[in-house]
Design an enzyme around this catalytic site. Structure first.
Site, PDB file in Angstrom:
ATOM      1  N   ASP A  40       0.822  -1.222   0.000  1.00  0.00           N
ATOM      2  CA  ASP A  40       0.000   0.000   0.000  1.00  0.00           C
ATOM      3  C   ASP A  40       0.853   1.269   0.000  1.00  0.00           C
ATOM      4  O   ASP A  40       0.672   2.153  -0.829  1.00  0.00           O
ATOM      5  CB  ASP A  40      -1.036  -0.011   1.139  1.00  0.00           C
ATOM      6  CG  ASP A  40      -0.438  -0.259   2.523  1.00  0.00           C
ATOM      7  OD1 ASP A  40       0.769  -0.570   2.607  1.00  0.00           O
ATOM      8  OD2 ASP A  40      -1.177  -0.130   3.516  1.00  0.00           O
ATOM      9  N   ALA A 126      -7.359  -9.044  16.221  1.00  0.00           N
ATOM     10  CA  ALA A 126      -7.022 -10.364  15.672  1.00  0.00           C
ATOM     11  C   ALA A 126      -6.596 -10.287  14.210  1.00  0.00           C
ATOM     12  O   ALA A 126      -6.540 -11.294  13.520  1.00  0.00           O
ATOM     13  CB  ALA A 126      -8.217 -11.303  15.813  1.00  0.00           C
ATOM     14  N   LEU A 128      -8.299  -8.761  11.891  1.00  0.00           N
ATOM     15  CA  LEU A 128      -9.485  -8.721  11.019  1.00  0.00           C
ATOM     16  C   LEU A 128     -10.092  -7.325  10.967  1.00  0.00           C
ATOM     17  O   LEU A 128     -11.187  -7.128  10.453  1.00  0.00           O
ATOM     18  CB  LEU A 128     -10.519  -9.760  11.488  1.00  0.00           C
ATOM     19  CG  LEU A 128     -10.039 -11.212  11.356  1.00  0.00           C
ATOM     20  CD1 LEU A 128     -11.018 -12.181  12.015  1.00  0.00           C
ATOM     21  CD2 LEU A 128      -9.868 -11.596   9.886  1.00  0.00           C
ATOM     22  N   GLU A 163      -8.593   7.132  12.960  1.00  0.00           N
ATOM     23  CA  GLU A 163      -7.595   6.206  13.494  1.00  0.00           C
ATOM     24  C   GLU A 163      -6.252   6.928  13.706  1.00  0.00           C
ATOM     25  O   GLU A 163      -5.604   6.748  14.728  1.00  0.00           O
ATOM     26  CB  GLU A 163      -7.451   5.015  12.545  1.00  0.00           C
ATOM     27  CG  GLU A 163      -6.895   3.822  13.226  1.00  0.00           C
ATOM     28  CD  GLU A 163      -7.509   2.490  12.795  1.00  0.00           C
ATOM     29  OE1 GLU A 163      -6.855   1.495  13.017  1.00  0.00           O
ATOM     30  OE2 GLU A 163      -8.638   2.427  12.265  1.00  0.00           O
ATOM     31  N   ASP A 175      -8.024  -1.158   5.173  1.00  0.00           N
ATOM     32  CA  ASP A 175      -9.055  -1.746   6.030  1.00  0.00           C
ATOM     33  C   ASP A 175     -10.425  -1.149   5.727  1.00  0.00           C
ATOM     34  O   ASP A 175     -11.411  -1.857   5.570  1.00  0.00           O
ATOM     35  CB  ASP A 175      -8.710  -1.513   7.510  1.00  0.00           C
ATOM     36  CG  ASP A 175      -7.358  -2.093   7.884  1.00  0.00           C
ATOM     37  OD1 ASP A 175      -6.771  -2.783   7.033  1.00  0.00           O
ATOM     38  OD2 ASP A 175      -6.909  -1.861   9.016  1.00  0.00           O
TER      39      ASP A 175
HETATM   40  P1  ADP Z   1      -7.987  -4.714  14.797  1.00  0.00           P
HETATM   41  O1  ADP Z   1      -8.479  -3.545  14.015  1.00  0.00           O
HETATM   42  O2  ADP Z   1      -7.028  -5.556  14.033  1.00  0.00           O
HETATM   43  O3  ADP Z   1      -9.073  -5.535  15.401  1.00  0.00           O
HETATM   44  P2  ADP Z   1      -6.955  -2.594  16.402  1.00  0.00           P
HETATM   45  O4  ADP Z   1      -6.002  -2.554  17.529  1.00  0.00           O
HETATM   46  O5  ADP Z   1      -6.681  -1.760  15.191  1.00  0.00           O
HETATM   47  O6  ADP Z   1      -7.139  -4.137  16.000  1.00  0.00           O
HETATM   48  O7  ADP Z   1      -8.398  -2.161  16.898  1.00  0.00           O
HETATM   49  C1  ADP Z   1      -8.951  -2.742  18.051  1.00  0.00           C
HETATM   50  C2  ADP Z   1      -9.483  -1.629  18.942  1.00  0.00           C
HETATM   51  O8  ADP Z   1     -10.665  -1.054  18.356  1.00  0.00           O
HETATM   52  C3  ADP Z   1      -9.937  -2.164  20.281  1.00  0.00           C
HETATM   53  O9  ADP Z   1      -8.881  -2.220  21.211  1.00  0.00           O
HETATM   54  C4  ADP Z   1     -10.979  -1.127  20.678  1.00  0.00           C
HETATM   55  O10 ADP Z   1     -10.383   0.046  21.205  1.00  0.00           O
HETATM   56  C5  ADP Z   1     -11.604  -0.738  19.338  1.00  0.00           C
HETATM   57  N1  ADP Z   1     -12.836  -1.529  19.054  1.00  0.00           N
HETATM   58  C6  ADP Z   1     -13.164  -2.026  17.848  1.00  0.00           C
HETATM   59  N2  ADP Z   1     -14.344  -2.683  17.914  1.00  0.00           N
HETATM   60  C7  ADP Z   1     -14.775  -2.592  19.177  1.00  0.00           C
HETATM   61  C8  ADP Z   1     -15.918  -3.091  19.889  1.00  0.00           C
HETATM   62  N3  ADP Z   1     -16.840  -3.803  19.278  1.00  0.00           N
HETATM   63  N4  ADP Z   1     -16.029  -2.810  21.212  1.00  0.00           N
HETATM   64  C9  ADP Z   1     -15.090  -2.085  21.834  1.00  0.00           C
HETATM   65  N5  ADP Z   1     -13.989  -1.610  21.237  1.00  0.00           N
HETATM   66  C10 ADP Z   1     -13.809  -1.849  19.913  1.00  0.00           C
HETATM   67 MG    MG Z   2      -7.235  -1.987  13.246  1.00  0.00          MG
END
Ligand code: ADP
Ligand code: MG
Length: 397
Positions: A40, A126, A128, A163, A175
Site C-alpha cells: 500500500d 485479531a 481482522l 484512526e 481496512d
Molecule cells: P484490529 O483492528 O485488528 O481488530 P486494532 O487494535 O486496530 O485491532 O483495533 C482494536 C481496537 O478497536 C480495540 O482495542 C478497541 O479500542 C476498538 N474496538 C473495535 N471494535 C470494538 C468493539 N466492538 N467494542 C469495543 N472496542 C472496539
Molecule cells: Mg485496526
C-alpha cells in the site's frame, strides 16, 4: 452469529440503554488481506476481502450537542460533545467513533448530538480490523443521521483520519476500503496510487482460515518504520538508474530489480524485492481468479510468504509454523502471513467443505511445534458496509 442476530441484539441493547427507539443503523464488516503485503505505501496493489463478521452501529438524534455512546460488548458508556470532539483518555474504544464524529461533523454546519450503541462479532486485535468495522459502521450511520452523503472513499478517509488523529494508529486505507467495497465471494482489488477499487470473482469454492498466533514482536513499530525507510531508499535508487519515472516501488518491475539491485545497499535491495514481487503476484493472482484457478492462486499465497521470510523478514516462528503446517495438508490451497507481520495472523485458503478437517489438522501440527494452540476462525469473502432497516429487528423479535 448472523448479521440479523447481531442487529437484533444491538437494537435490544440500544432500547435498554437509552429507553428509546433507534433512528438509523449501519453494518460494516472486518477484512482480511489476501495478497499484496506492504504494497500500500509503495503505491501498489492489494487483494483483500470483506468478511462475514462485522459491527452494527445504531443511533438516534438528541436535541442538544451531547453524544452518549455505548460499547455494547463492554456495556460501557462514554459521553462527549459533537461540537468539540476531543479524544477520550478514559475510553480508548470511544476514540474511533469520536474521530468519525469529527469527520462527519466537518461536513455540516451544526454538528448534532446523538445516542449511539455498537455491537460487534469481529474479534478485537485479531488482524481482522475490528477498528475499521467500527469506524465505517459509525461513519455510515452518523452520516445518515446528519443528512450528509459522503462517498465511499470519503467514508474510508474519515475512518483513517479517526484512526490517525484520535486512536493514534497510523493505518493506510486498506481496512476501510475493504470494509466498504467488499462483495460476497469476491476479492477487492485496490490500486493504492489511483485509489481505484474493483472486485474480482473468488467463487463459492473458497473459504479462509484465519490463524491468530498471539505473537507480537516487541519492536514492531521500529521494524515497520525501518522497512518503509528501505523501500523509499530503494525507490530513489531506481529513479536514478531507470529510464522511466519512478516515484514509488510500484514503478519497478521484477526484471528491473534483478538488473539494478547491485547498485543499492544489499539490505534495501532485499527489502524492496518484497513489495515489487507482491505487486507482480497480485496482478498474476487476479488473472488466476479470472481463470477460476484457485490452486494457482494458492501457490501465489505460498510464494508471498516465502518472500516475507526471505526478503522482508516480517514473519516469525509462529507464522512460519502455521504456513509450514498448511503445506503438509494436501487439502490446503495456499497460506501466508496477513497484515503487517512480525506476529499477528496467517491466512489459509481452503475449500469451504474442508473447514473442520483442516482446522483440526492445522491445530495439531501447530501445537506440536509451538507448544500451545493458535485461534483458528473460518471466514468467507462477504458483502461490504451498508445501512440496515431499523424497523426489521423489532418485527423479528
Ligand atoms: P484490529 O483492528 O485488528 O481488530 P486494532 O487494535 O486496530 O485491532 O483495533 C482494536 C481496537 O478497536 C480495540 O482495542 C478497541 O479500542 C476498538 N474496538 C473495535 N471494535 C470494538 C468493539 N466492538 N467494542 C469495543 N472496542 C472496539
Ligand atoms: Mg485496526
Amino acid at each position: 452469529m448472523t448479521k440479523d442476530t447481531l442487529h437484533q441484539k444491538a437494537a435490544a441493547k440500544f432500547r435498554e440503554a437509552f429507553e428509546r427507539e433507534p433512528a438509523v443503523a449501519a453494518y460494516a464488516p472486518g477484512r482480511v488481506e489476501v495478497l499484496g503485503n506492504h504494497t500500500d505505501y509503495n503505491e501498489g496493489f492489494v487483494l483483500s476481502a470483506a468478511i462475514d463478521c462485522g459491527t452494527c452501529f445504531i443511533a438516534a438524534p438528541t436535541d442538544g450537542t451531547t453524544c452518549r455512546l455505548v460499547a455494547g460488548d463492554l456495556m460501557e458508556m462514554a459521553t462527549f460533545s459533537a461540537e468539540r470532539p476531543t479524544p477520550s483518555r478514559r475510553h480508548s474504544w470511544a476514540n474511533y467513533v469520536i474521530g468519525v464524529v469529527a469527520g462527519v461533523g466537518a461536513m455540516q454546519r451544526r454538528p448534532k448530538g446523538f445516542d449511539g450503541l455498537f455491537l460487534s462479532n469481529v474479534p478485537l486485535g485479531a488482524g481482522l480490523s475490528s477498528s475499521a468495522a467500527l469506524e465505517v459502521s459509525a461513519g455510515m450511520a452518523l452520516s445518515a443521521l446528519h443528512g450528509v452523503t459522503p462517498s465511499a472513499l470519503d467514508l474510508a478517509r474519515i475512518g483513517q483520519r479517526a484512526e490517525h488523529d484520535y486512536a493514534g494508529v497510523k493505518c493506510g486505507l486498506l481496512d476501510q476500503i475493504s470494509s466498504l467495497f467488499g462483495e460476497p465471494d469476491r476479492l477487492v482489488m485496490t490500486d493504492f496510487r489511483s485509489l481505484k477499487v474493483e472486485t474480482v470473482p473468488l467463487g463459492t469454492d473458497a473459504a479462509f482460515l484465519m490463524c491468530r498466533t498471539h505473537a507480537r514482536h516487541a519492536l514492531v513499530d521500529g521494524e515497520y518504520n525501518a522497512r518503509r525507510h528501505h523501500c523509499e531508499e530503494a525507490a530513489r535508487h531506481f529513479a536514478t538508474v531507470l529510464p522511466h519515472p519512478v516515484t514509488a516501488l510500484r514503478d519497478v518491475s521484477w526484471a528491473e530489480w534483478e538488473q539494478h539491485r547491485d547498485g543499492l545497499n544489499p539490505l534495501a535491495a532485499r527489502r524492496a524485492a518484497h513489495p515489487i514481487g507482491e505487486n507482480d503476484r497480485v496482478r498474476r493472482g487476479r488473472q488466476c481468479l479470472a481463470d477460476g484457478n484457485l490452486a494457482a492462486f494458492g501457490q501465489l499465497m505460498y510464494e508471498s510468504h516465502e518472500s516475507s521470510q526471505k526478503y522482508f523478514e516480517n514473519s516469525c516462528e509462529q507464522l512460519d509454523a502455521v504456513v509450514a503446517a498448511a503445506r503438509q495438508i494436501p487439502l490446503v490451497l495456499g497460506a501466508r502471513l496477513s497484515g503487517g507481520g512480525f506476529g499477528g495472523s496467517a491466512v489459509v485458503l481452503i475449500h469451504p467443505r474442508d473447514v473442520e478437517v483442516v482446522s483440526v489438522a492445522l491445530q495439531k501440527a501447530y501445537q506440536k511445534v509451538i507448544g500451545h494452540p493458535c485461534d483458528i476462525r473460518a471466514i468467507r469473502a462477504s458483502g461490504g458496509a451498508h445501512m440496515l432497516d431499523v424497523t426489521a429487528p423489532a418485527a423479528a423479535s
